[in-house]
Design a protein around this motif. Sequence first.
Motif: not given
Ligand code: GLY
Length: 424
Positions: A212, A214, A226, A269, A285, A287, A289-292
């Motif tokens: 990512d 950040k 994010g 994650y 995490n 869930r 990841g966003d944007p992964e």
């Molecule tokens: N890209 C980091 C996250 O989803 O926490």
Amino acid sequence: MKVLVVGGGGREHALVWKISQSSGVDRVYCAPGNAGIEEIAHCVPIKAVDIKGLLNFAKDKQIDITVVGPEAPLAAGIVDSFEKEGMAIFGPNREAARFESSKIFAKEFMDKYGIPTAGFNIFDDPQLAKDYILKHLDQCVVKADGLAAGKGVFVAKSKEEALDAVDKIMVQRSFGSSGDKIVVEELLEGEEVSILAFVDGRTLIPMVSSQDHKAAFDGDTGPNTGGMGAYSPAPVYTEAIHEQVMDEVFKPFIEGLHGEKIIYKGIIYAGLMITGAGPMLLEFNVRFGDPETQPILFRLESDILEIITSVVEGRLHEADIQWSSDPSVCVVLASGGYPGEYETGKVITGLKECRDKDLMIFHGGTKKENGEIVTAGGRVLGITTRAADLGDAVAKAYRWTEKINFDKLYFRRDIGYKALKGIT
Ligand code: GLY
Ligand code: AMP
């Protein structure tokens, strides 16, 4: 099957897109969704944290499986509520979601089960935290215990910055009760990598690696966001590091779940720092990841709904998960001002011209207004491409960005640079 996806960002667009391709799917709903998701699924205006509303909707429409994108509903117990009513849902329950909703829980778990992580101390009193920093630390990382939309972590390069962070979290209470307690930890140096894995409680299968970006601006400068872009795979994640992560992070994670009697189903994650002394776990995490997720799912060749169903039914060991060897990258187009204040409602042009088999534009913050697609969030679009090598995928993504416009659009011009510096 009827599927409901909860959330409305780029991650959820990628999930809906991939789920829609499943041979077992009849209808996909998304709550609340966005303008891009609307083109491929039925969006319903229920907020991701409205657990009661979502449960009523799922029962009413006889949804076969619900897939949760963001962390907030997981931490609030959406999985417990659905399971109580016999509704199938993909994600960890409230207790298991503490791996993300409490940094203290996560750190104590890592400590107990021997997962390599930065040395840390926990404080519930700002004065004691400050005394400790003044006496022992020149630089450190200060973290609010609870959820803070990715904003509760302060990398402090001096005592002053660390003391300011303690004030912000515990005295000004910028994150409310999420800052009742803090973690003060050792600052690690290295390159970061995200490893997401499917887990059904017993079996854990990692996905391809990703990285990512950040920080808001080029060269990893500016405030934390994010995520301004991501690519997969991350060359820093070598086969040897992978073996180490499986042995030192994921194996003790599964052992710890058994030790603590935690039922864990969904995605785990691992946010890792690859240091000179090997991989260290920064955070869990619970869930995608966003944007992964955008570049990762662009590389997934298998049927995601089959994998998700196997997780929920506790037979992940049967799943066959295949990935394309082609790298993929996602460049995020953001609203000027993000992650601070920004305007919305800006008309987005050029979207219709962007069509290619190796391109997906995943919508993050968009909505339809008077027949036009307008901006509705900080991270607006994720230009996601793939190619035989990462350099070509990156070049392609940036060529597509030229076609798209909206007032005050900005994006990073160096997504993937850490991987590319090794090969260009
Ligand atoms: N890209 C980091 C996250 O989803 O926490
Ligand atoms: P977290 O939410 O814990 O992943 O922290 C957010 C970001 O802060 C990470 O992606 C890292 O860039 C940075 N960070 C967190 N912990 C540390 C640490 N111990 N050392 C250096 N950077 C860190």
